[in-house]
Design a protein around this motif. Structure first.
Motif, PDB file in Angstrom:
ATOM      1  N   GLU A 100       0.705  -1.126  -0.001  1.00 25.44           N
ATOM      2  CA  GLU A 100      -0.070   0.157   0.024  1.00 25.44           C
ATOM      3  C   GLU A 100       0.585   1.417   0.204  1.00 25.44           C
ATOM      4  O   GLU A 100       0.646   1.865  -0.620  1.00 25.44           O
ATOM      5  CB  GLU A 100      -0.777  -0.225   1.180  1.00 25.44           C
ATOM      6  CG  GLU A 100      -1.854  -0.947   0.602  1.00 25.44           C
ATOM      7  CD  GLU A 100      -2.833  -0.966   1.739  1.00 25.44           C
ATOM      8  OE1 GLU A 100      -2.005  -0.463   3.405  1.00 25.44           O
ATOM      9  OE2 GLU A 100      -3.555  -1.381   2.485  1.00 25.44           O
ATOM     10  N   CYS A 101       2.111   1.121   0.922  1.00 25.46           N
ATOM     11  CA  CYS A 101       3.056   2.212   1.345  1.00 25.46           C
ATOM     12  C   CYS A 101       3.186   2.671  -0.514  1.00 25.46           C
ATOM     13  O   CYS A 101       3.330   3.887  -1.350  1.00 25.46           O
ATOM     14  CB  CYS A 101       4.202   2.059   1.984  1.00 25.46           C
ATOM     15  SG  CYS A 101       3.113   2.041   3.677  1.00 25.46           S
ATOM     16  N   ASP A 102       4.059   1.329  -1.149  1.00 32.12           N
ATOM     17  CA  ASP A 102       4.727   1.491  -2.514  1.00 32.12           C
ATOM     18  C   ASP A 102       3.324   1.373  -3.673  1.00 32.12           C
ATOM     19  O   ASP A 102       4.114   3.244  -4.385  1.00 32.12           O
ATOM     20  CB  ASP A 102       4.779   0.193  -3.398  1.00 32.12           C
ATOM     21  CG  ASP A 102       6.374   0.133  -2.290  1.00 32.12           C
ATOM     22  OD1 ASP A 102       6.647   0.353  -1.626  1.00 32.12           O
ATOM     23  OD2 ASP A 102       6.676  -1.120  -2.034  1.00 32.12           O
ATOM     24  N   ASP A 103       2.122   1.419  -3.177  1.00 36.46           N
ATOM     25  CA  ASP A 103       0.798   2.650  -4.357  1.00 36.46           C
ATOM     26  C   ASP A 103       0.964   3.771  -3.927  1.00 36.46           C
ATOM     27  O   ASP A 103       0.487   4.749  -4.588  1.00 36.46           O
ATOM     28  CB  ASP A 103      -0.144   1.760  -3.983  1.00 36.46           C
ATOM     29  CG  ASP A 103      -0.337   0.364  -4.685  1.00 36.46           C
ATOM     30  OD1 ASP A 103       0.558  -0.211  -5.474  1.00 36.46           O
ATOM     31  OD2 ASP A 103      -0.733  -0.608  -4.321  1.00 36.46           O
ATOM     32  N   LYS A 107       1.780   6.119  -6.039  1.00 42.99           N
ATOM     33  CA  LYS A 107       0.528   8.067  -6.943  1.00 42.99           C
ATOM     34  C   LYS A 107       1.314   9.190  -6.073  1.00 42.99           C
ATOM     35  O   LYS A 107       1.399  10.600  -7.300  1.00 42.99           O
ATOM     36  CB  LYS A 107      -0.249   7.699  -6.065  1.00 42.99           C
ATOM     37  CG  LYS A 107      -1.974   8.598  -5.881  1.00 42.99           C
ATOM     38  CD  LYS A 107      -2.671   8.030  -5.183  1.00 42.99           C
ATOM     39  CE  LYS A 107      -3.652   9.365  -4.843  1.00 42.99           C
ATOM     40  NZ  LYS A 107      -4.902   9.589  -3.876  1.00 42.99           N
ATOM     41  N   TYR A 108       1.301   9.613  -5.852  1.00 46.09           N
ATOM     42  CA  TYR A 108       2.670  10.971  -5.046  1.00 46.09           C
ATOM     43  C   TYR A 108       3.495  11.614  -6.145  1.00 46.09           C
ATOM     44  O   TYR A 108       3.519  12.495  -6.554  1.00 46.09           O
ATOM     45  CB  TYR A 108       2.846  10.703  -3.654  1.00 46.09           C
ATOM     46  CG  TYR A 108       1.751  11.311  -2.570  1.00 46.09           C
ATOM     47  CD1 TYR A 108       0.576  11.651  -2.733  1.00 46.09           C
ATOM     48  CD2 TYR A 108       2.121  10.111  -1.346  1.00 46.09           C
ATOM     49  CE1 TYR A 108      -0.167  11.450  -1.952  1.00 46.09           C
ATOM     50  CE2 TYR A 108       1.087  10.518  -0.577  1.00 46.09           C
ATOM     51  CZ  TYR A 108       0.447  10.872  -0.992  1.00 46.09           C
ATOM     52  OH  TYR A 108      -0.869  10.672   0.336  1.00 46.09           O
ATOM     53  N   LYS A 109       4.482  10.254  -6.599  1.00 45.55           N
ATOM     54  CA  LYS A 109       5.389  10.489  -7.862  1.00 45.55           C
ATOM     55  C   LYS A 109       4.631  10.748  -9.139  1.00 45.55           C
ATOM     56  O   LYS A 109       5.570  11.758  -9.726  1.00 45.55           O
ATOM     57  CB  LYS A 109       6.248  10.003  -7.824  1.00 45.55           C
ATOM     58  CG  LYS A 109       7.519   9.692  -6.914  1.00 45.55           C
ATOM     59  CD  LYS A 109       8.958   8.382  -7.078  1.00 45.55           C
ATOM     60  CE  LYS A 109       9.251   8.166  -5.783  1.00 45.55           C
ATOM     61  NZ  LYS A 109      10.178   6.471  -5.814  1.00 45.55           N
ATOM     62  N   GLY A 132       7.569   6.926   3.443  1.00 42.90           N
ATOM     63  CA  GLY A 132       7.997   6.268   3.253  1.00 42.90           C
ATOM     64  C   GLY A 132       8.916   5.771   4.236  1.00 42.90           C
ATOM     65  O   GLY A 132      10.303   4.176   4.396  1.00 42.90           O
ATOM     66  N   LEU A 133       8.885   6.681   4.922  1.00 35.73           N
ATOM     67  CA  LEU A 133       8.906   6.187   6.883  1.00 35.73           C
ATOM     68  C   LEU A 133       8.584   4.973   7.245  1.00 35.73           C
ATOM     69  O   LEU A 133       8.738   4.205   8.099  1.00 35.73           O
ATOM     70  CB  LEU A 133       8.511   7.127   7.374  1.00 35.73           C
ATOM     71  CG  LEU A 133       9.888   8.552   7.820  1.00 35.73           C
ATOM     72  CD1 LEU A 133       9.675   9.699   8.279  1.00 35.73           C
ATOM     73  CD2 LEU A 133      11.404   7.675   7.707  1.00 35.73           C
ATOM     74  N   LEU A 134       6.870   4.736   7.047  1.00 34.21           N
ATOM     75  CA  LEU A 134       5.739   3.586   7.441  1.00 34.21           C
ATOM     76  C   LEU A 134       6.404   2.732   6.668  1.00 34.21           C
ATOM     77  O   LEU A 134       6.560   1.388   7.344  1.00 34.21           O
ATOM     78  CB  LEU A 134       4.537   4.706   7.132  1.00 34.21           C
ATOM     79  CG  LEU A 134       3.779   5.720   7.823  1.00 34.21           C
ATOM     80  CD1 LEU A 134       1.928   5.956   7.216  1.00 34.21           C
ATOM     81  CD2 LEU A 134       3.191   4.974   9.053  1.00 34.21           C
TER      82      LEU A 134
END
Length: 233
Positions: A100-103, A107-109, A132-134
């Motif tokens: 989920e973090c990678d998604d 998305k933000y990038k 990224g910290l998460l």
């Protein structure tokens, strides 16, 4: 017609021993001689049963202790296995969080190319940093949980080995005990039947005194034979 007098029995005092027997002899339907013979036969049966039980020694207790230990070890193994399953589920959850973090990061990038000003750009970069910290926390969790699983699997193996050893010990003790019981079961059955037959003939007060004397005596003898003035246990 004269009324029958009802005999009033005094309560049994557990501290009574020979006195209890003396009190009972007078009131018994059996003669003193018959009662003494019955008590002696009862003592002979009890002595023979004691010898049979001595043959078994500590085996019944050892079997019971091993059964208890195996049950406790099995419960411990079950708890460890459940904990490993819980850790495994936790790893799956953390992997899902990473995905989920990678998604979110992707998305933000993608949004960075469409920003209109530096403020939005900084805001998106901050979000990417936070996500990224998460992601790092989730990766760290997975690493730590894998170490715990490794430790618990080793612990589980040790417990399983103990169970296997104790189970073999239990089988050996049970077999040894079963052999002794089988070789003496018929004799014990007859002795216990004889004991019950004798006990049925003896009044409650005398039986209470007999049992008290037996339990307080080091050789468990409450009745002994007398030859030429000397008692024989």
């Amino acid at each position: 017609m004269a009324k029958k007098t009802k005999k009033i029995e005094t309560p049994i005092d557990k501290r009574e021993t020979f006195v209890s027997i003396q009190k009972s002899f007078a009131d018994s339907d059996l003669s003193v001689g018959e009662k003494l013979k019955t008590l002696y036969a009862l003592q002979q049966a009890d002595t023979a049963i004691d010898k049979i039980l001595q043959l078994r020694g500590e085996l019944p207790v050892e079997v019971e202790n091993l059964e208890t230990e195996i049950a406790e070890l099995s419960a411990k193994a079950e708890r460890i296995a459940e904990l490993i399953e819980e850790y495994t589920r936790s790893i799956s959850e953390n992997k899902l969080n990473i995905a989920e973090c990678d998604d979110q990061i992707e998305k933000y990038k993608a949004q960075l190319d469409k920003v209109a000003n530096s403020r939005e750009y900084d805001s998106l970069n901050k979000e990417i940093e936070n996500v990224g910290l998460l992601r790092q926390i989730a990766e760290k969790n997975i690493s730590e949980i894998k170490e715990r699983i490794f430790e618990k699997r080793n612990e589980l193996e040790v417990v399983k080995e103990k169970i296997a050893v104790r189970t073999e010990d239990l089988k050996a003790k049970q077999q040894e005990l079963a052999t002794i019981v089988e070789s003496t079961s018929k004799e014990e059955e007859i002795l216990r039947a004889n004991r019950e037959e004798c006990a049925q003939k003896i009044d409650e007060r005398t039986m209470s005194a007999y049992d008290d004397i037996r339990h307080s005596s080091s050789n468990h003898h409450a009745v002994v034979s007398v030859l030429n003035g000397d008692s024989r246990g």
